[in-house]
Write a protein that holds these residues in place. Structure first.
Motif, mmCIF file in Angstrom:
data_model
loop_
_atom_site.group_PDB
_atom_site.id
_atom_site.type_symbol
_atom_site.label_atom_id
_atom_site.label_comp_id
_atom_site.label_asym_id
_atom_site.label_seq_id
_atom_site.Cartn_x
_atom_site.Cartn_y
_atom_site.Cartn_z
ATOM 1 N N HIS A 90 -16.047 5.162 -20.018
ATOM 2 C CA HIS A 90 -15.531 6.110 -19.013
ATOM 3 C C HIS A 90 -14.817 5.412 -17.849
ATOM 4 O O HIS A 90 -14.795 5.928 -16.733
ATOM 5 N N LYS A 91 -14.237 4.254 -18.132
ATOM 6 C CA LYS A 91 -13.400 3.585 -17.140
ATOM 7 C C LYS A 91 -11.931 3.857 -17.467
ATOM 8 O O LYS A 91 -11.554 3.995 -18.637
ATOM 9 N N LEU A 92 -11.117 3.935 -16.429
ATOM 10 C CA LEU A 92 -9.707 4.286 -16.577
ATOM 11 C C LEU A 92 -8.821 3.055 -16.409
ATOM 12 O O LEU A 92 -8.983 2.294 -15.456
ATOM 13 N N LEU A 93 -7.885 2.893 -17.326
ATOM 14 C CA LEU A 93 -6.956 1.763 -17.270
ATOM 15 C C LEU A 93 -5.802 2.087 -16.329
ATOM 16 O O LEU A 93 -5.161 3.129 -16.444
ATOM 17 N N LEU A 94 -5.539 1.175 -15.394
ATOM 18 C CA LEU A 94 -4.372 1.296 -14.526
ATOM 19 C C LEU A 94 -3.435 0.127 -14.782
ATOM 20 O O LEU A 94 -3.870 -0.967 -15.145
ATOM 21 N N GLN A 95 -2.143 0.368 -14.574
ATOM 22 C CA GLN A 95 -1.162 -0.711 -14.670
ATOM 23 C C GLN A 95 -0.558 -0.943 -13.290
ATOM 24 O O GLN A 95 -0.320 -0.003 -12.537
ATOM 25 N N LYS A 96 -0.330 -2.202 -12.986
ATOM 26 C CA LYS A 96 0.313 -2.543 -11.715
ATOM 27 C C LYS A 96 1.795 -2.706 -11.977
ATOM 28 O O LYS A 96 2.229 -3.587 -12.721
ATOM 29 N N ARG A 97 2.571 -1.842 -11.352
ATOM 30 C CA ARG A 97 4.010 -1.838 -11.578
ATOM 31 C C ARG A 97 4.653 -3.154 -11.122
ATOM 32 O O ARG A 97 4.267 -3.728 -10.110
ATOM 33 N N SER A 98 5.628 -3.602 -11.891
ATOM 34 C CA SER A 98 6.328 -4.842 -11.554
ATOM 35 C C SER A 98 6.955 -4.749 -10.169
ATOM 36 O O SER A 98 7.423 -3.693 -9.747
ATOM 37 N N LYS A 99 6.969 -5.866 -9.469
ATOM 38 C CA LYS A 99 7.607 -5.923 -8.145
ATOM 39 C C LYS A 99 9.119 -5.719 -8.230
ATOM 40 O O LYS A 99 9.783 -5.501 -7.221
ATOM 41 N N HIS A 100 9.657 -5.807 -9.453
ATOM 42 C CA HIS A 100 11.102 -5.664 -9.645
ATOM 43 C C HIS A 100 11.513 -4.226 -9.991
ATOM 44 O O HIS A 100 12.696 -3.951 -10.181
ATOM 45 N N LYS A 101 10.551 -3.316 -10.066
ATOM 46 C CA LYS A 101 10.858 -1.919 -10.369
ATOM 47 C C LYS A 101 11.685 -1.303 -9.236
ATOM 48 O O LYS A 101 11.489 -1.631 -8.061
ATOM 49 N N ASP A 102 12.598 -0.376 -9.590
ATOM 50 C CA ASP A 102 13.407 0.277 -8.562
ATOM 51 C C ASP A 102 12.665 1.421 -7.883
ATOM 52 O O ASP A 102 13.100 1.929 -6.852
ATOM 53 N N ILE A 103 11.535 1.838 -8.462
ATOM 54 C CA ILE A 103 10.734 2.918 -7.894
ATOM 55 C C ILE A 103 9.287 2.460 -7.727
ATOM 56 O O ILE A 103 8.669 1.983 -8.676
#
Length: 220
Positions: A90-103
């Motif tokens: 019951h743990k949720l996976l999160l992703q850390k968006r790249s620092k190079h993303k435009d948003i």
């Protein structure tokens, strides 16, 4: 008016009849040619860009546009998919968006998130994004619908199709798009949200995941 009063009946008949249709024809043809040339120019200019379908609030396709235009602040509504990946603990996976993303660069976000390409089916986009971003081959029939809503940021407007998926499959994240992935408990995620370390749309969906009706499905 001038031909009716000052010229012969034959001239007036020509002006009010044949000439009128010729003028209408020229206007219609000119409008068609302008739109055709304009579309050709746009297609050539953005030929290497990713294209999205433009939809109404219900998801009906009303056109298409390149990513660059969809993200330039014009707020053309386009569809995206989100998948929240839970493990059996019951743990949720999160992703850390790249620092190079435009948003929203560098912020923790939904496990899987991406645009539906122009002409692409929802199910195909869900499989593709899960595989591209996390290396997971999802079973469509095991997806749990979470919500369908419109999200608007400073530069774009999205029609979001959000789902939940439960798996213990190993994750291989896309390093060109993602800096890090991690499974978090509800308490840990709450801390990230309160400290402004998550995206705005994830915060919205985190609230949905905490609704009583959804907790009956996943005790999160």
């Amino acid at each position: 008016v001038i031909s009716a009063f000052f010229f012969s009946k034959e001239v007036w008949a020509f002006v009010s009849g044949v000439l009128l249709y010729i003028i209408f024809g020229i206007v219609i043809l000119s409008t068609f040619l302008y739109k055709y040339i304009k579309n050709k120019f746009i297609m050539k200019k953005y030929k290497d860009d990713e294209w999205f379908d433009i939809v109404d609030n219900e998801g009906k396709i009303i056109g298409k546009a390149p990513r660059t235009i969809c993200h330039n602040g014009c707020k053309l509504l386009h569809p995206v998919v989100h998948i929240h990946i839970f493990n059996t603990h019951h743990k949720l996976l999160l992703q850390k968006r790249s620092k190079h993303k435009d948003i929203q660069p560098g912020l923790w976000d939904t496990s899987v998130g991406g645009h539906i390409s122009s002409g692409e089916k929802l199910e195909v986009a869900l499989r593709r994004e899960a595989n591209e971003e996390l290396g997971i081959n999802i079973a469509i029939e095991k997806l749990i619908p979470l919500s369908k809503y419109i999200f608007e940021s400073d530069i774009e407007k999205e029609l979001v199709f959000s789902f939940v998926y439960i798996t213990d499959d190993k994750v291989y994240f896309q390093i060109s798009e993602i800096d890090e992935v991690k499974f978090y408990s509800k308490k840990e995620i709450q801390s990230l949200v309160e400290n402004g370390q998550t995206t705005k749309n994830f915060k919205l969906e985190f609230d949905l995941l905490n609704k009583p009706e959804f907790k009956k499905i996943i005790p999160f």
